[in-house]
Design a protein around this motif. Structure first.
Motif, PDB file in Angstrom:
ATOM      1  N   SER A  36       0.869  -1.161   0.000  1.00  0.00           N
ATOM      2  CA  SER A  36       0.000   0.000   0.000  1.00  0.00           C
ATOM      3  C   SER A  36       0.910   1.217   0.000  1.00  0.00           C
ATOM      4  CB  SER A  36      -0.884  -0.007   1.249  1.00  0.00           C
ATOM      5  OG  SER A  36      -1.725   1.121   1.234  1.00  0.00           O
ATOM      6  N   GLY A  37       0.635   2.165  -0.872  1.00  0.00           N
ATOM      7  CA  GLY A  37       1.493   3.332  -0.973  1.00  0.00           C
ATOM      8  C   GLY A  37       0.696   4.588  -1.247  1.00  0.00           C
ATOM      9  N   LYS A  38       1.370   5.703  -1.076  1.00  0.00           N
ATOM     10  CA  LYS A  38       0.741   7.000  -1.273  1.00  0.00           C
ATOM     11  C   LYS A  38       1.420   7.712  -2.443  1.00  0.00           C
ATOM     12  CE  LYS A  38      -0.403  11.049   1.510  1.00  0.00           C
ATOM     13  NZ  LYS A  38      -0.233  11.645   2.846  1.00  0.00           N
ATOM     14  N   VAL A  39       0.627   8.228  -3.365  1.00  0.00           N
ATOM     15  CA  VAL A  39       1.164   8.960  -4.518  1.00  0.00           C
ATOM     16  C   VAL A  39       1.736  10.281  -4.010  1.00  0.00           C
ATOM     17  CG1 VAL A  39       0.630  10.015  -6.740  1.00  0.00           C
ATOM     18  CG2 VAL A  39      -0.530   7.903  -6.067  1.00  0.00           C
ATOM     19  N   VAL A  40       3.039  10.498  -4.251  1.00  0.00           N
ATOM     20  CA  VAL A  40       3.702  11.698  -3.731  1.00  0.00           C
ATOM     21  C   VAL A  40       4.092  12.697  -4.821  1.00  0.00           C
ATOM     22  CG1 VAL A  40       4.540  10.646  -1.606  1.00  0.00           C
ATOM     23  CG2 VAL A  40       5.930  10.505  -3.669  1.00  0.00           C
ATOM     24  N   TYR A  41       4.216  12.236  -6.071  1.00  0.00           N
ATOM     25  CA  TYR A  41       4.627  13.134  -7.137  1.00  0.00           C
ATOM     26  C   TYR A  41       4.142  12.567  -8.458  1.00  0.00           C
ATOM     27  CZ  TYR A  41       7.706  16.020 -10.058  1.00  0.00           C
ATOM     28  OH  TYR A  41       8.192  16.902 -10.986  1.00  0.00           O
ATOM     29  N   ILE A  42       3.702  13.447  -9.340  1.00  0.00           N
ATOM     30  CA  ILE A  42       3.194  13.008 -10.639  1.00  0.00           C
ATOM     31  C   ILE A  42       3.872  13.780 -11.765  1.00  0.00           C
ATOM     32  CG2 ILE A  42       1.169  13.004 -12.158  1.00  0.00           C
ATOM     33  CD1 ILE A  42      -0.555  12.442  -9.704  1.00  0.00           C
ATOM     34  N   LYS A  43       4.320  13.038 -12.761  1.00  0.00           N
ATOM     35  CA  LYS A  43       4.766  13.604 -14.028  1.00  0.00           C
ATOM     36  C   LYS A  43       3.652  13.207 -15.004  1.00  0.00           C
ATOM     37  CE  LYS A  43       9.226  14.896 -14.150  1.00  0.00           C
ATOM     38  NZ  LYS A  43       9.674  16.114 -14.790  1.00  0.00           N
ATOM     39  N   PRO A  44       2.759  14.145 -15.377  1.00  0.00           N
ATOM     40  CA  PRO A  44       1.525  13.809 -16.106  1.00  0.00           C
ATOM     41  C   PRO A  44       1.678  12.896 -17.315  1.00  0.00           C
ATOM     42  CG  PRO A  44       1.527  16.113 -15.509  1.00  0.00           C
ATOM     43  CD  PRO A  44       2.885  15.580 -15.147  1.00  0.00           C
TER      44      PRO A  44
END
Length: 121
Positions: free
Chosen positions: A6-14
C-alpha cells in the motif's frame, strides 16, 4: 518482486508516471503504461497526489537504486514480468557490447563520423 504494498502517490509527471511512497528507501516509480489496465493519456486521469494505492513491485534495480511498481490488475502481472525480463536482457546485451568495445580499445561504441575531405570540395 511480485509483492503488493500500500502506498501514497507523492509526485506526478503527467505524461510519464507517478512516484509512490511504499515505505522503502526511495519512492517507487509507476510508468504511465502501468497505471491502469486501460490506456491513460495523462496520469492525472487515473491517480492524484495523496491517493492511497495498492502497488505491485515489478522490478528492483539495486544498481540504479530504483523500484518499479504497477497499479494494473493481477491478470496483467504475467505480461508485465515478460516485458520487464525482455528489457533486462536487452539492457544486459547493451552493457556487454559496451564492455567488449571498451576492452578492445574501440571507444566509439560502433558510432562513426563522416568527415569532409578535399576530394569532396
Amino acid at each position: 518482486v511480485g509483492q503488493k504494498y500500500s502506498g501514497k502517490v507523492v509526485y506526478i509527471k503527467p505524461k510519464l508516471g507517478a512516484f509512490i511512497d511504499i515505505g522503502s528507501h526511495s519512492d517507487a516509480f509507476c510508468h504511465i503504461s502501468c497505471i491502469s489496465d486501460e490506456y491513460a493519456k495523462n496520469v492525472n486521469d487515473v491517480v492524484k497526489i495523496d491517493d492511497v494505492v495498492d502497488a505491485r513491485v515489478i522490478e528492483i534495480n539495486r544498481e540504479k537504486k530504483r523500484i518499479t511498481v504497477s497499479l494494473r490488475s493481477e491478470e496483467m502481472a504475467e505480461k508485465e514480468q515478460e516485458t520487464v525480463e525482455a528489457r533486462r536482457i536487452r539492457e544486459e546485451g547493451v552493457k556487454n557490447d559496451r564492455r567488449k568495445n571498451d576492452e578492445s580499445g574501440n571507444s566509439n561504441s560502433g558510432h562513426f563520423r563522416l568527415y569532409k575531405t578535399n576530394d569532396d570540395v
